[in-house]
Design a protein around this motif. Structure first.
Motif, PDB file in Angstrom:
ATOM      1  N   MET A 135       0.830  -1.211   0.000  1.00 35.02           N
ATOM      2  CA  MET A 135       0.000   0.000   0.000  1.00 35.02           C
ATOM      3  C   MET A 135       0.860   1.255   0.000  1.00 35.02           C
ATOM      4  O   MET A 135       0.545   2.230  -0.687  1.00 35.02           O
ATOM      5  CB  MET A 135      -0.953  -0.011   1.192  1.00 35.02           C
ATOM      6  CG  MET A 135      -2.072  -1.036   1.005  1.00 35.02           C
ATOM      7  SD  MET A 135      -3.087  -1.266   2.466  1.00 35.02           S
ATOM      8  CE  MET A 135      -3.881   0.298   2.561  1.00 35.02           C
ATOM      9  N   MET A 140      -1.103   4.429  -0.974  1.00 32.58           N
ATOM     10  CA  MET A 140      -2.460   4.313  -0.423  1.00 32.58           C
ATOM     11  C   MET A 140      -2.383   4.474   1.082  1.00 32.58           C
ATOM     12  O   MET A 140      -1.474   3.958   1.722  1.00 32.58           O
ATOM     13  CB  MET A 140      -3.049   2.939  -0.750  1.00 32.58           C
ATOM     14  CG  MET A 140      -3.260   2.716  -2.232  1.00 32.58           C
ATOM     15  SD  MET A 140      -3.658   0.993  -2.596  1.00 32.58           S
ATOM     16  CE  MET A 140      -5.401   1.004  -2.284  1.00 32.58           C
ATOM     17  N   ASP A 141      -3.373   5.173   1.639  1.00 27.34           N
ATOM     18  CA  ASP A 141      -3.433   5.373   3.078  1.00 27.34           C
ATOM     19  C   ASP A 141      -3.726   4.044   3.773  1.00 27.34           C
ATOM     20  O   ASP A 141      -4.501   3.236   3.267  1.00 27.34           O
ATOM     21  CB  ASP A 141      -4.549   6.380   3.368  1.00 27.34           C
ATOM     22  CG  ASP A 141      -4.476   6.883   4.791  1.00 27.34           C
ATOM     23  OD1 ASP A 141      -3.817   7.918   4.997  1.00 27.34           O
ATOM     24  OD2 ASP A 141      -5.050   6.222   5.679  1.00 27.34           O
ATOM     25  N   PHE A 144      -7.228   2.638   4.292  1.00 32.11           N
ATOM     26  CA  PHE A 144      -7.856   1.938   3.184  1.00 32.11           C
ATOM     27  C   PHE A 144      -8.165   0.472   3.505  1.00 32.11           C
ATOM     28  O   PHE A 144      -9.224  -0.049   3.157  1.00 32.11           O
ATOM     29  CB  PHE A 144      -6.881   2.006   2.010  1.00 32.11           C
ATOM     30  CG  PHE A 144      -7.529   2.052   0.678  1.00 32.11           C
ATOM     31  CD1 PHE A 144      -8.065   3.228   0.194  1.00 32.11           C
ATOM     32  CD2 PHE A 144      -7.605   0.914  -0.097  1.00 32.11           C
ATOM     33  CE1 PHE A 144      -8.667   3.272  -1.045  1.00 32.11           C
ATOM     34  CE2 PHE A 144      -8.198   0.950  -1.341  1.00 32.11           C
ATOM     35  CZ  PHE A 144      -8.732   2.130  -1.821  1.00 32.11           C
ATOM     36  N   ARG A 147     -11.350  -0.133   5.360  1.00 29.45           N
ATOM     37  CA  ARG A 147     -12.639   0.201   4.726  1.00 29.45           C
ATOM     38  C   ARG A 147     -13.250  -1.041   4.093  1.00 29.45           C
ATOM     39  O   ARG A 147     -12.562  -2.014   3.822  1.00 29.45           O
ATOM     40  CB  ARG A 147     -12.432   1.304   3.689  1.00 29.45           C
ATOM     41  CG  ARG A 147     -12.106   2.635   4.359  1.00 29.45           C
ATOM     42  CD  ARG A 147     -11.732   3.693   3.347  1.00 29.45           C
ATOM     43  NE  ARG A 147     -12.844   4.030   2.456  1.00 29.45           N
ATOM     44  CZ  ARG A 147     -12.721   4.853   1.419  1.00 29.45           C
ATOM     45  NH1 ARG A 147     -11.567   5.417   1.156  1.00 29.45           N
ATOM     46  NH2 ARG A 147     -13.764   5.113   0.650  1.00 29.45           N
ATOM     47  N   PHE A 153     -16.044   3.885  -2.424  1.00 32.40           N
ATOM     48  CA  PHE A 153     -14.763   4.291  -3.008  1.00 32.40           C
ATOM     49  C   PHE A 153     -15.014   5.249  -4.175  1.00 32.40           C
ATOM     50  O   PHE A 153     -15.980   5.092  -4.912  1.00 32.40           O
ATOM     51  CB  PHE A 153     -14.015   3.069  -3.580  1.00 32.40           C
ATOM     52  CG  PHE A 153     -13.359   2.196  -2.537  1.00 32.40           C
ATOM     53  CD1 PHE A 153     -13.746   2.218  -1.207  1.00 32.40           C
ATOM     54  CD2 PHE A 153     -12.331   1.328  -2.907  1.00 32.40           C
ATOM     55  CE1 PHE A 153     -13.144   1.409  -0.273  1.00 32.40           C
ATOM     56  CE2 PHE A 153     -11.717   0.511  -1.972  1.00 32.40           C
ATOM     57  CZ  PHE A 153     -12.123   0.548  -0.653  1.00 32.40           C
ATOM     58  N   GLU A 157     -10.021   5.442  -6.295  1.00 29.19           N
ATOM     59  CA  GLU A 157      -9.744   4.489  -5.202  1.00 29.19           C
ATOM     60  C   GLU A 157     -10.051   3.058  -5.627  1.00 29.19           C
ATOM     61  O   GLU A 157      -9.317   2.126  -5.298  1.00 29.19           O
ATOM     62  CB  GLU A 157     -10.578   4.862  -3.969  1.00 29.19           C
ATOM     63  CG  GLU A 157     -10.068   6.095  -3.259  1.00 29.19           C
ATOM     64  CD  GLU A 157     -10.997   6.579  -2.163  1.00 29.19           C
ATOM     65  OE1 GLU A 157     -10.500   7.197  -1.213  1.00 29.19           O
ATOM     66  OE2 GLU A 157     -12.233   6.343  -2.253  1.00 29.19           O
ATOM     67  N   ALA A 161      -7.480   0.067  -5.775  1.00 30.49           N
ATOM     68  CA  ALA A 161      -7.746  -1.145  -4.990  1.00 30.49           C
ATOM     69  C   ALA A 161      -7.591  -2.392  -5.864  1.00 30.49           C
ATOM     70  O   ALA A 161      -7.111  -3.432  -5.409  1.00 30.49           O
ATOM     71  CB  ALA A 161      -9.149  -1.089  -4.395  1.00 30.49           C
TER      72      ALA A 161
END
Lengths: 279, 450
Positions: A135, A140-141, A144, A147, A153, A157, A161
């Motif tokens: 990630m 990517m945070d 994520f 979630r 999204f 996003e 993903a």
């Protein structure tokens, strides 16, 4: 060293008894990048979904083989474990299922194809470490992972993903269905670079795209043009460049029969994965 | 004289014989007699009754059961589902209405907390408990089952937490039934002003080796049983209660329950209601928000299979201003099972600035299951916010395909999607052991989808 080989021979596919693919032939080696281009309704997504084993996409004729093994005899999950992956154009949301839990399950199954239901998953600690690294790489945070899968999204996003899943599952062959659509210029660049790093040389990539950015970072070894449910022309990187700058007029003129079939198909809506794209 | 004698059935003779051996104070005996009178006058509910239109109990025969006056054939029950790795402040177990064990941490007892078998605690605290028993917030005349329970309750639990006492660790109660057993119980949960507690309560069916008196496992799924119960929760001002109810009988058990809570000013109740077992379950769940700013959250989790039938009638009754209620029920249905959910938000004229919410979502895992969902509003105040909604649907094939394309088998995919469906309500439950128990129980029950 013998490399992995995916062969599609005279593939005919129908959806709701309506023929969409009418004899597709394609041969891919792992490590190659293939671009699949063509106007709307030509059957590009259908080829991807038929490869992945979507139950609505019924193969009426032809063969798909991975290293000589019949993929058509396998359900989608077995194909995934055999090394096939598809990044969907419009991935569906699975409310209530956390991305990390989903991916841990998926990664375990794909890495240990003989795992029986209910057997151990890969250890949480190792998995988290690996997921976090991937990630980070995709910028990517970490939030994520907590979630729910694709739930709420943004378009960007969702596509990231999908790439993250590809990075974790490390397939032999990956179909990328418009992984660059609905993204702004920066996001396309990031997606393109990520795919190049993760996939090129390591996987066989079948890239379905309308844009040139994705192919700029992932120059195709082969470019295939679909029209009316067939691959009508195959060339190199120069063919992709031509289609991008000049469109499909030459193709349509050269293959009037396929063009007529394409028009006929467009009169119906091509079935798609049903999730609404949220931008 | 050719009167057919049924000395052990539910008749006036057996009722009087039961009273004679109770050694209870006169006020209680007279309450019981009044309820028995009501019971005798009421007819069994039929499908002509509003609440029973969708629930058929024609095959229910009270004659098939005996009042559980004798001691149970076993004394040990298995551990519950809700308390895995949970440190408790007290626990009690009953089998066929009879208390078999109970304990309470001494430091709580010394603060005046009462917890355990209601009949046993009543023997020592009759005067203190009298007002709580006389309150009867569940009316004995509500229906024939309420009357039967009010007259004939034999077991049940009491939790009493005095003013200002905070019980940090959860208390646990397990009620078990053996084959043909009857659980007739009254449960009182009383929190005085500012008190706090967590109570986990669950049910189970047992299989018993009658000779040895040992529990040998869970009961054969179909073994018959009857539960008729009344639960009354009464919360004083500013008190906080987390109450969890797991109905996990075997699938041969008739379950008739009346559950009601009354909240005074600033009281808060988080009520989790899970149901997995039983043959036919008819539950009335009511919450009276009687004091200003009182609030109640209800989390309903149901999974039905086989030919199970669950019928829930809920009422969130806003009686005072600025009260809040938030009821969320989720059910997944397999095989030929059926659920009925009828929810009502009632707002009295005085209850201005209230916020009422109710929602029922159903996930149908077979073409032969059916969920009826009937939300309702009855609002007599003009400055309120009330919303309600319900959904019913199948597991979407596109979701299954998506998960399968990532290497999950079809069954793994369906399990994941079903637990995901419940996640929204599970996320609201603040007790991890309860969440885990429910997730595991549901995942185990999900079979191949289509």
């Amino acid at each position: 060293m013998a490399t992995d080989l995916l062969t599609i021979t005279d593939l005919h596919v129908s959806v709701d008894d309506k023929p969409i693919l009418r004899g597709v032939n394609l041969r891919m080696q792992r490590g190659e990048t293939h671009a699949l281009m063509g106007p709307n309704g030509s059957g590009k997504s259908t080829l991807g979904l038929a490869l992945m084993g979507h139950p609505k996409y019924v193969v009426t004729q032809g063969a798909i083989e991975l290293n000589g093994v019949d993929l058509l005899a396998m359900e989608a999950d077995a194909r995934a474990r055999a090394g096939i992956f598809m990044a969907f154009q419009r991935p569906v949301a699975i409310p209530g299922v956390k991305m990390a839990d989903f991916l841990r399950h998926a990664t375990t199954n794909v890495r240990f194809p003989d795992r029986k239901e209910g057997e151990q998953l890969i250890p949480m600690k190792d998995f988290r470490k690996e997921l976090r690294a991937k990630m980070d790489h995709l910028r990517m945070d970490v939030e994520f992972a907590r979630r729910y899968v694709n739930d709420g999204f943004s378009g960007g996003e969702m596509k990231r993903a999908e790439i993250l899943q590809m990075a974790m599952l490390q397939p032999k062959f990956a179909i990328l269905d418009e992984t660059d659509s609905g993204l702004d210029a920066d996001a396309v660049r990031l997606a393109s670079e990520s795919i190049a790093e993760i996939g090129r040389n390591n996987m066989g990539l079948l890239i379905i795209t309308h844009h040139d950015k994705l192919l700029e970072h992932n120059p195709p070894d082969f470019t295939h043009v679909m029209l009316g449910g067939r691959i009508v022309e195959t060339g190199g990187v120069e063919l992709a460049a031509e289609l991008y700058s000049q469109g499909y007029d030459r193709i349509r003129r050269t293959y009037p029969e396929a063009e007529a079939e394409n028009r006929a198909m467009l009169d119906h809506d091509e079935p798609q994965l049903s999730a609404v794209e949220r931008e | 004289m050719t009167t057919a004698l049924q000395p052990f059935g539910f008749d006036t003779d057996s009722f009087e014989a039961f009273l004679a051996q109770r050694a209870e104070p006169d006020w209680l005996l007279s309450m019981r007699r009044q309820s028995w009178d009501t019971y005798s006058k009421l007819a069994w509910p039929t499908r002509d009754h509003e609440e029973w239109i969708r629930t058929d109990i024609r095959t229910f025969r009270i004659e098939n059961f005996r009042p559980p006056i004798q001691a149970p054939p076993a004394s040990v029950a298995p551990p519950g589902l809700l308390t895995r790795e949970v440190e408790l402040a007290g626990a009690c177990v009953s089998i066929n209405s009879h208390s078999t064990s109970h304990w309470l941490a001494p430091q709580l007892a010394s603060k005046g907390v009462l917890f355990g078998s209601l009949p046993e605690l009543l023997a020592d605290n009759a005067d203190r408990l009298r007002p709580h028993l006389e309150r009867q917030i569940v009316l004995p005349g509500y229906d024939k089952f309420a009357a039967l329970t009010s007259a004939f309750w034999i077991g049940g639990q009491l939790l009493f937490v005095p003013r200002g006492v905070r019980v940090e660790l959860p208390l646990h109660s397990l009620a078990a039934l053996t084959a043909d057993g009857v659980d007739l119980q009254k449960t009182l949960v009383i929190l005085e002003e500012g008190a706090e507690a967590t109570m986990l309560s669950e049910t189970a069916s047992l299989s018993v080796d009658v000779e040895a008196g040992n529990v040998v496992g869970s009961a054969p799924a179909e073994s018959r049983g009857l539960h008729a119960g009344i639960t009354e929760i009464v919360q004083g001002a500013g008190s906080r209660l987390r109450y969890v109810n797991l109905q996990n009988w075997g699938t041969g058990v008739w379950h008739f329950a009346h559950q009601k809570a009354r909240l005074e000013r600033d009281a808060g109740l988080q009520w989790t209601l899970a149901a997995l077992g039983g043959k036919t379950a008819k539950v009335n769940q009511q919450v009276e928000l009687a004091g200003k700013r009182s609030e109640c959250q209800v989390n309903g989790v149901m999974f039905t299979e086989g030919r199970q039938h669950f019928s829930y009638h809920t009422l969130q009754h806003h009686q005072a201003p600025e009260t809040r209620s938030d009821f969320l029920y989720k059910s997944a249905l397999q095989d030929k099972s059926r659920t009925v959910w009828r929810g009502m938000i009632k707002v009295d004229p005085a209850a201005q600035k209230t916020d009422g919410y109710q929602r029922n979502d159903n996930l149908l895992l077979s073409d032969t299951s059916r969920a009826d969902s009937i939300p309702g509003l009855e609002i007599e105040a003009d400055d309120v916010r009330c919303t309600h909604g319900s959904t019913s649907g199948n597991v979407e094939e596109e979701l299954i395909f998506y998960a399968c394309s990532r290497g999950l088998t079809r069954r793994e995919a369906v399990r994941l999607i079903v637990t995901g469906f419940f996640q929204q309500v599970l996320d609201r439950i603040t007790i991890p052991s309860v969440r885990d128990a429910l997730v595991n129980a549901i995942a185990q029950r999900v079979r191949e989808y289509r």
